[in-house]
Scaffold this active site. Structure first.
Site, mmCIF file in Angstrom:
data_model
loop_
_atom_site.group_PDB
_atom_site.id
_atom_site.type_symbol
_atom_site.label_atom_id
_atom_site.label_comp_id
_atom_site.label_asym_id
_atom_site.label_seq_id
_atom_site.Cartn_x
_atom_site.Cartn_y
_atom_site.Cartn_z
ATOM 1 N N ASN A 100 0.832 -1.207 0.000
ATOM 2 C CA ASN A 100 0.000 0.000 0.000
ATOM 3 C C ASN A 100 0.863 1.253 0.000
ATOM 4 O O ASN A 100 1.916 1.303 0.631
ATOM 5 C CB ASN A 100 -0.924 0.015 1.224
ATOM 6 C CG ASN A 100 -1.864 -1.172 1.222
ATOM 7 O OD1 ASN A 100 -2.028 -1.818 0.182
ATOM 8 N ND2 ASN A 100 -2.467 -1.470 2.348
ATOM 9 N N HIS A 117 5.866 -0.493 -2.601
ATOM 10 C CA HIS A 117 5.419 0.266 -3.774
ATOM 11 C C HIS A 117 5.496 1.775 -3.567
ATOM 12 O O HIS A 117 4.885 2.529 -4.314
ATOM 13 C CB HIS A 117 3.986 -0.158 -4.164
ATOM 14 C CG HIS A 117 3.886 -1.581 -4.619
ATOM 15 N ND1 HIS A 117 2.702 -2.251 -4.815
ATOM 16 C CD2 HIS A 117 4.859 -2.482 -4.929
ATOM 17 C CE1 HIS A 117 2.950 -3.490 -5.214
ATOM 18 N NE2 HIS A 117 4.246 -3.659 -5.275
HETATM 19 N N1 APR Z 1 -10.025 -7.452 4.927
HETATM 20 C C1 APR Z 1 -9.127 -8.225 4.280
HETATM 21 N N2 APR Z 1 -9.069 -8.319 2.935
HETATM 22 C C2 APR Z 1 -9.953 -7.606 2.228
HETATM 23 C C3 APR Z 1 -10.909 -6.759 2.826
HETATM 24 C C4 APR Z 1 -10.922 -6.706 4.258
HETATM 25 N N3 APR Z 1 -11.785 -5.956 4.932
HETATM 26 N N4 APR Z 1 -11.634 -6.175 1.852
HETATM 27 C C5 APR Z 1 -11.144 -6.622 0.675
HETATM 28 N N5 APR Z 1 -10.136 -7.488 0.887
HETATM 29 C C6 APR Z 1 -9.305 -8.195 -0.095
HETATM 30 C C7 APR Z 1 -9.971 -8.530 -1.409
HETATM 31 O O1 APR Z 1 -10.700 -9.746 -1.320
HETATM 32 C C8 APR Z 1 -8.782 -8.633 -2.363
HETATM 33 O O2 APR Z 1 -8.272 -9.957 -2.384
HETATM 34 O O3 APR Z 1 -8.243 -7.325 -0.452
HETATM 35 C C9 APR Z 1 -7.723 -7.729 -1.711
HETATM 36 C C10 APR Z 1 -7.404 -6.480 -2.515
HETATM 37 O O4 APR Z 1 -6.800 -6.831 -3.718
HETATM 38 P P1 APR Z 1 -6.268 -5.742 -4.766
HETATM 39 O O5 APR Z 1 -7.299 -4.705 -4.976
HETATM 40 O O6 APR Z 1 -5.790 -6.481 -5.960
HETATM 41 O O7 APR Z 1 -5.056 -5.050 -3.987
HETATM 42 P P2 APR Z 1 -3.537 -5.530 -3.827
HETATM 43 O O8 APR Z 1 -3.418 -6.998 -3.770
HETATM 44 O O9 APR Z 1 -2.964 -4.736 -2.720
HETATM 45 O O10 APR Z 1 -2.911 -5.014 -5.189
HETATM 46 C C11 APR Z 1 -1.521 -5.158 -5.382
HETATM 47 O O11 APR Z 1 -1.611 -3.875 -7.393
HETATM 48 O O12 APR Z 1 -2.327 -2.040 -8.637
HETATM 49 C C12 APR Z 1 -1.356 -2.557 -7.857
HETATM 50 O O13 APR Z 1 0.305 -1.285 -6.857
HETATM 51 C C13 APR Z 1 -1.027 -1.691 -6.673
HETATM 52 O O14 APR Z 1 -0.143 -2.358 -4.545
HETATM 53 C C14 APR Z 1 -1.148 -2.631 -5.502
HETATM 54 C C15 APR Z 1 -0.961 -3.998 -6.145
#
Ligand code: APR
Length: 244
Positions: A100, A117
């Site tokens: 994040n 990141h």
């Molecule tokens: N608690 C735990 N997990 C949750 C919650 C919650 N309250 N709400 C949503 N999630 C989960 C979703 O099910 C999903 O699997 O959080 C995850 C978010 O996934 P992404 O949106 O893909 O985010 P992330 O994995 O951090 O993305 C990775 O992608 O675009 C790039 O650089 C950006 O750092 C980011 C990277």
């Protein structure tokens, strides 16, 4: 809810490494990237957050980042973030790796955060690399470096760019050497972060995933804690405070 095995690991491990993604900030009101609200003006983050987008169309690129910064300006950490501050207090060897860019782990009080990141609330000059924390949230046009007057961009790792070498090495080292690894709120799709839990498991760590949904990582974990991070992490801290 937690297995005996996990309780034993929680109690006896000296080294805990945690990887977080957008899901941990979801309960603070920050939209995730790939959830239902993960699109911006019907465009995917993989199209907007690229070095190519910055070079080709800085106006559109900065519209996106300015929108994200404004979303974040009044956001506060949630109970999930605060539980990770407690875990840093409890474990002598604690490493927090985050994908994040919202800075909420540091705002909550975690001391050692590896921001894989980068951090969106800083500008970095595309020419001289100067870092500026005094950002303008009411941009009329793409901002220029206060030192060399060239275009700046947010200090985040864009698609098409490499991660900071030293941050990545620290993340890899702390993943490969921990006894317990918890992956929280990430879709486990973006490399190299997605490989860290697997490296931990390959080196003998007990691998736990906290997420309300299944992800590509789920099939490899020792324990899936299906649900929201604030609730599950708070329960873990309560149990640990009784046990340790
Ligand atoms: N608690 C735990 N997990 C949750 C919650 C919650 N309250 N709400 C949503 N999630 C989960 C979703 O099910 C999903 O699997 O959080 C995850 C978010 O996934 P992404 O949106 O893909 O985010 P992330 O994995 O951090 O993305 C990775 O992608 O675009 C790039 O650089 C950006 O750092 C980011 C990277």
């Amino acid at each position: 809810m937690f297995s005996e095995k996990l309780l034993l690991r929680l109690k006896h491990s000296s080294g805990l490494t945690v990887l977080t993604g957008a899901g941990i900030s979801a309960e603070s009101g920050v939209p995730t990237f790939r959830g239902k609200d993960g699109l911006w003006e019907n465009r995917k983050v993989e199209e907007l957050a690229t070095i190519n987008a910055f070079q080709k169309d800085p106006v559109q690129f900065w519209k996106f980042y300015n929108w994200r910064r404004n979303l974040l300006k009044d956001v506060k950490p949630n109970l999930g973030h605060y539980a990770l501050v407690d875990l840093e207090r409890i474990y002598p060897e604690f490493h927090l790796i985050t994908q994040n860019v919202d800075g909420l782990h540091t705002t909550a009080g975690n001391k050692n955060v590896i921001e894989l990141h980068g951090n969106i609330m800083r500008d970095k000059c595309s020419e001289c690399g100067y870092l500026n924390t005094e950002i303008n949230l009411e941009l009329k046009e793409p901002p220029k470096c206060t030192k060399c007057d060239k275009l700046t961009r947010p200090d985040v790792v864009l698609f098409g760019e490499n991660l900071n070498n030293s941050d990545l090495s620290k993340a890899q080292e702390s993943s490969a050497t921990c006894e317990l690894f918890i992956s929280i709120g990430t879709s486990s799709l973006v490399e190299p972060a997605a490989s860290l839990p697997l490296s931990a498991k390959g080196n003998g760590a007990y691998l736990v995933e906290i997420n309300p949904e299944d992800t590509p990582l789920t099939q490899f974990v020792d324990e899936q804690l299906k649900g929201k991070s604030s609730k599950i992490l708070t329960q873990i801290v309560m149990i640990l405070d009784r046990m340790r």
